[in-house]
Scaffold this motif. Structure first.
Motif, PDB file in Angstrom:
ATOM      1  N   GLY B 173       0.554  -1.853  -0.178  1.00  0.00           N
ATOM      2  CA  GLY B 173       0.569   0.076  -0.195  1.00  0.00           C
ATOM      3  C   GLY B 173       0.777   1.045   0.406  1.00  0.00           C
ATOM      4  O   GLY B 173      -0.098   2.282  -0.465  1.00  0.00           O
ATOM      5  N   ARG B 174       1.587   1.398   0.206  1.00  0.00           N
ATOM      6  CA  ARG B 174       2.528   2.090   0.514  1.00  0.00           C
ATOM      7  C   ARG B 174       3.488   2.350  -1.478  1.00  0.00           C
ATOM      8  O   ARG B 174       4.671   1.480  -0.930  1.00  0.00           O
ATOM      9  CB  ARG B 174       4.023   2.437   1.367  1.00  0.00           C
ATOM     10  N   VAL B 175       4.192   3.734  -0.820  1.00  0.00           N
ATOM     11  CA  VAL B 175       4.914   3.472  -2.367  1.00  0.00           C
ATOM     12  C   VAL B 175       6.614   3.804  -1.885  1.00  0.00           C
ATOM     13  O   VAL B 175       7.165   3.900  -1.247  1.00  0.00           O
ATOM     14  CB  VAL B 175       4.881   4.724  -3.473  1.00  0.00           C
ATOM     15  N   ARG B 176       7.070   2.760  -2.929  1.00  0.00           N
ATOM     16  CA  ARG B 176       8.754   3.228  -2.870  1.00  0.00           C
ATOM     17  C   ARG B 176       9.302   3.146  -3.702  1.00  0.00           C
ATOM     18  O   ARG B 176       9.312   2.367  -5.549  1.00  0.00           O
ATOM     19  CB  ARG B 176       9.420   1.510  -2.576  1.00  0.00           C
ATOM     20  N   SER B 177      10.203   4.078  -3.775  1.00  0.00           N
ATOM     21  CA  SER B 177      10.978   5.107  -5.105  1.00  0.00           C
ATOM     22  C   SER B 177      11.694   4.322  -5.441  1.00  0.00           C
ATOM     23  O   SER B 177      12.296   2.896  -4.089  1.00  0.00           O
ATOM     24  CB  SER B 177      11.141   6.606  -4.797  1.00  0.00           C
ATOM     25  N   ARG B 178      12.233   3.879  -6.190  1.00  0.00           N
ATOM     26  CA  ARG B 178      13.516   3.085  -6.593  1.00  0.00           C
ATOM     27  C   ARG B 178      14.709   3.492  -5.989  1.00  0.00           C
ATOM     28  O   ARG B 178      14.944   2.163  -5.567  1.00  0.00           O
ATOM     29  CB  ARG B 178      13.644   3.728  -8.187  1.00  0.00           C
TER      30      ARG B 178
END
Lengths: 228, 228
Positions: B173-178
């Motif tokens: 549910g949480r975005v992770r950056s590259r």
DNA sequence: TTTGCATGTCACAGAATCGTCATAATCGCA
DNA sequence: TGCGATTATGACGATTCTGTGACATGCAAA
């Protein structure tokens, strides 16, 4: 079986006598003449039982015993105390210190052996925890006997191979890294390369050929014995 | 995993050697050359383990250890002592001070790593707190085992793919950056392009095909595992 | 001593995995 | 809709990891 017993005693005659009797009964033995050193040994070698003289140079037996019981790593090791007549038997018997039994010198070796057997039996891990016979399909592994069969056929493994198989089998389904295996099968102090594990895995696979595939390689991690 | 270890050692060579080995094993590290300073660090950073040299300028290792064990905030941090040969091993072994293990210099880095692992294992939080099996619909992920199933079918992932999946799933549910992913999955020291992540995401999507869509692309930001 | 076995190490080949790049596809926004 | 930016994809060479056979050493039995 092959239990290890650590004997701590400053009188070399008594020490050797006890050691001799223990070994001829098939126990593995460790000696120590010093209260302090013996703690070190107890921690690293994890003997199954400690035979401890009350009077020791440096740190005396009472102290050793108390210290051991405070330390999580050694708290479970049973202790049999050796005392000269008239020494403070009452406190030992009171077991404030955690001694499991005691003997008054002079004692007969036979009596010592009997007490040891009794104490070990008491401290034996309950049956369901004890390593019984392990099975994998048609393969049976007997930890106590270092015996492996596939079907009726006995398989000849070296001690290292056996321990490797045992560790993998006891952790069926879980990955073990090469370092973990080195740690558990070869021991802490082994200073070798992780590659050694590969070689032994190969030899093991050859010998248990029908199930070679059941030792899975987890690339980049280690090995795992396949579940079911 | 990702345990933090505080190393207290005044000899810079040994300090760096130990740090280097710890980091290459994936531990986070903290250093200190001073007995007093390290107590402060221990309180604020709450490391999972302390590697402590016995001989230190200012406050020596024994004092540090005793002080730590008296302070509630640090009492539960296990300690591994480093000693030169002939130093007062006995007092350490006596564990009056609460050291959990010790090593005599010169020691092999491998042995230190193994001892650390053993001590950490002993102090491991109980199972119900540990991250167990993760689930997503029909997919199960076993962090300890590097195993993934969809339904009954085992899915073969490489270690990188597995760690990637794990990190996304643990942060459902949480975005992770590259960049975050590179840090967490590849490690801080990785010096590569962010595009690399894309490729691995693709490979991962292929392998967990039924749920490929559940790894969402967040344009201009990164990736996110879809909340059920 | 000789012999045979168990063990650890090494070098090499093959395989798996990885990172990068070029190109195609897609998206967001004007 | 069209454009620039961003991402997906497939291919490829490089790197890393494992399996394997050969060999040296050490130990213990013969």
């Amino acid at each position: 079986m092959d239990r290890t017993i650590l004997v701590v005693e400053d009188d070399p005659d008594i020490l050797n006598l006890v050691i001799w009797h223990l070994e001829s009964e098939g126990y593995r033995t460790l000696k120590s003449k010093d209260g302090r050193k013996c703690l070190e040994t107890a921690i690293h070698e994890k003997p199954d039982l400690l035979v401890l003289d009350l009077m020791l140079p440096g740190m005396d037996g009472l102290e050793v015993c108390k210290t051991m019981k405070r330390n999580q790593a050694t708290a479970d090791i049973p202790v049999i105390m050796l005392t000269a007549k008239g020494e403070e038997v009452d406190r030992i018997v009171g077991f404030e210190l955690g001694a499991d039994d005691y003997l008054v010198k002079p004692f007969s070796p036979r009596e010592l052996l009997l007490r040891i057997r009794a104490v070990l039996r008491r401290h034996e891990p309950p049956a369901q925890q004890r390593p019984g016979v392990l099975r994998h399909r048609e393969m049976t592994v007997e930890p106590e006997n270092y015996k492996v069969h596939i079907g009726r056929e006995p398989i000849r493994l070296t001690v290292t191979e056996f321990n490797l198989l045992l560790d993998l089998l006891q952790n069926k389904g879980r990955v073990r890294s090469r370092d973990q295996l080195l740690d558990r099968v070869w021991g802490y102090q082994f200073e070798g390369y992780a590659r050694t594990v590969d070689t032994h895995i190969r030899r093991l696979r050859q010998k248990i050929a029908p199930y070679a595939e059941d030792i899975e390689t987890v690339r980049g991690v280690g090995y795992r014995f396949k579940e079911t």
